[in-house]
Design a protein around this motif. Structure first.
Motif, PDB file in Angstrom:
ATOM      1  N   UNK A   1      15.064 -51.488 -14.320  1.00  0.00           N
ATOM      2  CA  UNK A   1      14.913 -52.720 -15.092  1.00  0.00           C
ATOM      3  C   UNK A   1      15.006 -53.908 -14.144  1.00  0.00           C
ATOM      4  N   UNK A   2      13.947 -54.697 -13.965  1.00  0.00           N
ATOM      5  CA  UNK A   2      13.951 -55.782 -12.974  1.00  0.00           C
ATOM      6  C   UNK A   2      14.947 -56.896 -13.287  1.00  0.00           C
ATOM      7  N   UNK A   3      15.461 -56.963 -14.508  1.00  0.00           N
ATOM      8  CA  UNK A   3      16.380 -58.042 -14.872  1.00  0.00           C
ATOM      9  C   UNK A   3      17.841 -57.574 -14.960  1.00  0.00           C
ATOM     10  N   UNK A   4      18.101 -56.368 -14.547  1.00  0.00           N
ATOM     11  CA  UNK A   4      19.434 -55.793 -14.741  1.00  0.00           C
ATOM     12  C   UNK A   4      20.436 -56.249 -13.679  1.00  0.00           C
ATOM     13  N   UNK A   5      19.989 -56.364 -12.426  1.00  0.00           N
ATOM     14  CA  UNK A   5      20.941 -56.646 -11.341  1.00  0.00           C
ATOM     15  C   UNK A   5      21.540 -58.040 -11.442  1.00  0.00           C
ATOM     16  N   UNK A   6      20.804 -58.998 -12.021  1.00  0.00           N
ATOM     17  CA  UNK A   6      21.309 -60.369 -12.063  1.00  0.00           C
ATOM     18  C   UNK A   6      22.615 -60.463 -12.858  1.00  0.00           C
ATOM     19  N   UNK A   7      22.840 -59.540 -13.800  1.00  0.00           N
ATOM     20  CA  UNK A   7      24.095 -59.540 -14.556  1.00  0.00           C
ATOM     21  C   UNK A   7      25.276 -59.274 -13.628  1.00  0.00           C
ATOM     22  N   UNK A   8      25.168 -58.178 -12.854  1.00  0.00           N
ATOM     23  CA  UNK A   8      26.314 -57.802 -12.034  1.00  0.00           C
ATOM     24  C   UNK A   8      26.422 -58.675 -10.788  1.00  0.00           C
ATOM     25  N   UNK A   9      25.286 -59.225 -10.320  1.00  0.00           N
ATOM     26  CA  UNK A   9      25.357 -60.149  -9.192  1.00  0.00           C
ATOM     27  C   UNK A   9      26.195 -61.362  -9.536  1.00  0.00           C
TER      28      UNK A   9
ATOM     29  N   UNK B   1      12.467 -44.465 -11.213  1.00  0.00           N
ATOM     30  CA  UNK B   1      11.800 -45.298 -10.225  1.00  0.00           C
ATOM     31  C   UNK B   1      12.483 -46.643 -10.080  1.00  0.00           C
ATOM     32  N   UNK B   2      12.836 -47.001  -8.851  1.00  0.00           N
ATOM     33  CA  UNK B   2      13.522 -48.265  -8.618  1.00  0.00           C
ATOM     34  C   UNK B   2      12.488 -49.384  -8.504  1.00  0.00           C
ATOM     35  N   UNK B   3      12.736 -50.496  -9.176  1.00  0.00           N
ATOM     36  CA  UNK B   3      11.816 -51.637  -9.161  1.00  0.00           C
ATOM     37  C   UNK B   3      12.490 -52.827  -8.497  1.00  0.00           C
ATOM     38  N   UNK B   4      11.678 -53.792  -8.086  1.00  0.00           N
ATOM     39  CA  UNK B   4      12.197 -54.998  -7.453  1.00  0.00           C
ATOM     40  C   UNK B   4      12.943 -55.829  -8.505  1.00  0.00           C
ATOM     41  N   UNK B   5      14.144 -56.270  -8.146  1.00  0.00           N
ATOM     42  CA  UNK B   5      14.976 -57.024  -9.075  1.00  0.00           C
ATOM     43  C   UNK B   5      14.620 -58.510  -9.046  1.00  0.00           C
ATOM     44  N   UNK B   6      14.560 -59.118 -10.231  1.00  0.00           N
ATOM     45  CA  UNK B   6      14.271 -60.547 -10.348  1.00  0.00           C
ATOM     46  C   UNK B   6      15.560 -61.337 -10.110  1.00  0.00           C
ATOM     47  N   UNK B   7      15.970 -61.352  -8.853  1.00  0.00           N
ATOM     48  CA  UNK B   7      17.218 -62.011  -8.462  1.00  0.00           C
ATOM     49  C   UNK B   7      17.001 -62.627  -7.097  1.00  0.00           C
ATOM     50  N   UNK B   8      17.856 -63.545  -6.718  1.00  0.00           N
ATOM     51  CA  UNK B   8      17.658 -64.281  -5.461  1.00  0.00           C
ATOM     52  C   UNK B   8      17.682 -63.360  -4.244  1.00  0.00           C
ATOM     53  N   UNK B   9      18.432 -62.264  -4.330  1.00  0.00           N
ATOM     54  CA  UNK B   9      18.424 -61.265  -3.260  1.00  0.00           C
ATOM     55  C   UNK B   9      18.351 -59.886  -3.892  1.00  0.00           C
ATOM     56  N   UNK B  10      17.797 -58.960  -3.136  1.00  0.00           N
ATOM     57  CA  UNK B  10      17.731 -57.581  -3.612  1.00  0.00           C
ATOM     58  C   UNK B  10      19.086 -56.894  -3.406  1.00  0.00           C
ATOM     59  N   UNK B  11      19.374 -55.839  -4.166  1.00  0.00           N
ATOM     60  CA  UNK B  11      20.693 -55.203  -4.108  1.00  0.00           C
ATOM     61  C   UNK B  11      21.166 -54.851  -2.703  1.00  0.00           C
ATOM     62  N   UNK B  12      20.287 -54.289  -1.879  1.00  0.00           N
ATOM     63  CA  UNK B  12      20.695 -53.916  -0.526  1.00  0.00           C
ATOM     64  C   UNK B  12      21.112 -55.118   0.288  1.00  0.00           C
ATOM     65  N   UNK B  13      20.293 -56.170   0.252  1.00  0.00           N
ATOM     66  CA  UNK B  13      20.613 -57.389   0.999  1.00  0.00           C
ATOM     67  C   UNK B  13      21.866 -58.045   0.433  1.00  0.00           C
ATOM     68  N   UNK B  14      22.001 -58.022  -0.873  1.00  0.00           N
ATOM     69  CA  UNK B  14      23.193 -58.597  -1.522  1.00  0.00           C
ATOM     70  C   UNK B  14      24.458 -57.918  -0.993  1.00  0.00           C
ATOM     71  N   UNK B  15      24.426 -56.596  -0.909  1.00  0.00           N
ATOM     72  CA  UNK B  15      25.603 -55.867  -0.427  1.00  0.00           C
ATOM     73  C   UNK B  15      25.874 -56.161   1.034  1.00  0.00           C
ATOM     74  N   UNK B  16      24.837 -56.227   1.850  1.00  0.00           N
ATOM     75  CA  UNK B  16      25.040 -56.548   3.271  1.00  0.00           C
ATOM     76  C   UNK B  16      25.615 -57.950   3.427  1.00  0.00           C
TER      77      UNK B  16
END
Length: 647
Positions: free
Chosen positions: A514-522, A546-561
């Motif tokens: 879900x491309x809008x899911x990560x913004x909640x936990x971010x 299937x993993x999709x690109x998240x509609x957030x300022x950074x992607x999960x991997x970059x966010x964690x780094x």
């Protein structure tokens, strides 16, 4: 059960006894008090005696006793009513040589007591006939109808202040009436134990029946005698007891062991023979107060829990619970079926675990509680609040079986602040809050801890699902308990309650498809956890879709780094459940974040890296080492050493 032993060994429900003497002028109230104290009859008797206090060490029951006189010549009716309200036991005195004084007992004094204390009052009354030295007859036969009419009358005794006959006995009966009251135990009209007494003794019987065969063997009776009365039960004495039961109760003894009916008969016999203290000693050993309910002091022994500390079961606590499990696992299949669970909690006021327990802890294929699941539920209870654990351990007989207070079953951990300072914890149970938007698969993720996949979860009723799951996991070969708590985030601007942000580790779950899911936990991470030492793990659920690109300022991997978090974990809840993510969460809780640079090269660091919780390259740790190293060359040596390890 043959000898009650010293009553000072029992748990007293009162610190003192207050005895009030009432009656017509001239019946000898004051003379009785003075004769008791001086052990001789006073030739000159004042209108009223001062309050007398008898020290505990000179009373049979080892309890301080206050004896209060009443005189209508010196006291007002208001003072009389006040003394009635303060009294623990009331002695109504009449003169055996004056029938009018006995009539006053029923016409005035006993009605006054009821009017003041209430019709159903529980203050015991002792009826005392004084001056037996002046007559050749007894009034006890005339007193029997009075005792039948006024149930509050505990007993009747005739005595003489002049000859000292039965003086000590009179005050002993008064003291005994409040410390060992008859009314809660025995129904005089039916000449049988009260229902409340039967229920209490039934609970005690079940606790003492250690092998759960419905009988008390010689060994179990000896244990009972020793733990209740601090005295061994002689073999001949035991045989005599069983012989009495056999001659009076059908099926009172089966296979040379005492049945519940036989056990109840013995206590009924003790009471009928005036040995109330024997039954009360047993009842108080098992936590009962005067009203035959378990006392607050018994159910909730003192346990100090400072802020920042948590509560866990001790080895003795787990030992008792495992013994209890094995006792009620009648078919010895390693599980508790619903009926066995009902029997396990039969000494409790209710069964505390509903249907949700079967979806909270591990079960077998039939859905029955395994030993692992049973202990997990107790661990969950204790972690979330020790009070309930203490209460039910009391009902289950912990203090009798383990010969210790329930508080010995509870360990209070050190403050979380100290764990963070030391970068590791000695706790054995960890709270993990699983936070994310609805639809991210948090429920299925939590059920995965119990080895259940999405296909299994879909067969369960939503009302039977729990917001919490708990199961043991292995951290460095040590068994630890991981508790997952499902916390929904409904909107991007949602706020967490303070209790929802306080835990040992956080699992931030989003729907990778879900491309809008990560913004909640971010947003949740930045708002509540970015500036705290609480370890966080990001989990991309439903990765099989299937993993999709998240509609957030950074992607999960970059966010964690960027925020120095472990790499995002991709999971799926279909098919076989992978347990490695739960092990990672437990390990992070055991070793809180902001680990020192040296841990990178330690056994702990290699373990964390093998779980994917530390980066395998040196770049991230080189940056962190620069921030942590006090001396630049020390950081240089560490980096070189790290590179050497990876060559």
């Amino acid at each position: 059960m043959l000898k009650a032993g010293s009553s000072c060994n029992m748990v007293q429900s009162r610190r003192d006894v207050r005895i009030l003497l009432l009656g017509e002028p001239g019946v000898g109230k004051t003379s009785l008090i003075l004769s008791l104290v001086s052990e001789e009859f006073p030739e000159e008797v004042p209108a009223k005696s001062e309050e007398i206090t008898i020290p505990a060490d000179v009373t049979p029951e080892k309890v301080p006793t206050h004896i209060v006189d009443y005189s209508s010549l010196e006291q007002t009716e208001e003072q009389l009513l006040a003394e009635l309200l303060r009294a623990h036991v009331i002695c109504v005195i009449y003169a055996v040589d004056d029938e009018d004084t006995l009539d006053k007992v029923t016409d005035y004094w006993l009605p006054l007591v009821r009017q003041t204390l209430g019709e159903g009052h529980s203050t015991p009354v002792i009826l005392v006939g004084n001056k037996v030295d002046l007559v050749e007859y007894s009034t006890l036969e005339a007193v029997i109808p009075i005792m039948n009419e006024f149930a509050e009358i505990e007993t009747c005794v005739e005595c003489s202040a002049r000859t000292l006959k039965n003086i000590s006995e009179m005050f002993y009966y008064a003291q005994k009436a409040i410390l060992h009251p008859t009314a809660p135990l025995f129904n005089t009209a039916e000449r049988n134990l009260t229902e409340g007494c039967k229920a209490a003794l039934g609970r005690i019987f079940k606790i003492c029946d250690m092998d759960n065969d419905g009988l008390l063997s010689d060994e179990e009776l000896n244990t009972f005698q020793r733990r209740c009365f601090n005295a061994p039960l002689q073999a001949q004495g035991l045989e005599d007891v069983k012989a009495i039961v056999v001659s009076n109760v059908r099926d009172g003894v089966v296979d040379d062991s005492l049945t519940l009916d036989g056990f109840l008969f013995l206590h009924c016999l003790f009471i009928q023979r005036g040995r109330h203290e024997t039954t009360w000693t047993v009842l108080r050993k098992f936590g009962y107060g005067d009203d035959l309910t378990l006392t607050k002091e018994y159910l909730f022994p003192p346990l100090r829990i400072p802020p920042g500390c948590s509560t866990e079961l001790t080895h003795k606590g787990y030992q008792f619970l495992q013994t209890l499990f094995e006792k009620y696992d009648v078919d010895k299949d390693g599980c508790l079926d619903p009926e066995e669970l009902i029997q396990l909690f039969s000494t409790c006021p209710y069964i505390p675990w509903g249907k949700q327990v079967y979806n909270t802890v591990p079960t077998d294929q039939r859905g029955y509680l395994t030993l692992q699941g049973y202990l997990s539920q107790w661990t969950l209870w204790t972690l979330l609040g020790a009070g309930r654990t203490l209460e039910f351990l009391g009902h289950l007989g912990y203090s009798y079986v383990m010969e210790d207070l329930q508080s010995a079953a509870i360990h209070v951990t050190r403050e979380k602040r100290l764990d963070l300072q030391k970068k590791q914890t000695s706790r054995t149970a960890y709270q993990c809050h699983v936070i994310g938007p609805k639809g991210a698969g948090k429920t299925t993720f939590c059920q995965g801890l119990l080895n259940r996949n999405v296909e299994t979860v879909e067969t369960l009723l939503e009302s039977d699902l729990s917001k919490q799951t708990v199961s043991p996991v292995q951290v460095y070969g040590q068994e630890r308990y991981l508790l997952l708590r499902d916390i929904d985030v409904h909107t991007i601007t949602d706020t967490l309650l303070p209790s929802e942000a306080q835990c040992d580790v956080v699992c931030l779950v989003y729907d990778a498809s879900d491309p809008h899911s990560f913004e909640y936990i971010g947003g949740i991470y930045l708002k509540y956890f970015a500036e705290t030492p609480v370890p966080c793990l990001v989990v991309g659920n439903k990765s099989d879709r299937g993993e999709v690109r998240q509609q957030y300022i950074t992607q999960p991997g970059e966010f964690c780094r960027r925020h120095r978090l472990p790499p995002p974990q991709s999971v799926t809840c279909t098919g076989a459940v992978r347990r490695d993510v739960y092990l990672k969460l437990a390990t992070m809780a055991a070793y809180p974040r902001f680990l020192p640079a040296w841990m990178l090269f330690s056994r702990s660091g290699r373990h964390l890296r093998s779980l994917g919780l530390l980066p395998r390259d040196n770049g991230g740790w080189l940056k962190l080492g620069v921030g942590l190293a006090a001396v630049a060359c020390a950081g240089f040596v560490l980096v070189r050493y790290a590179r050497h390890l990876h060559q």
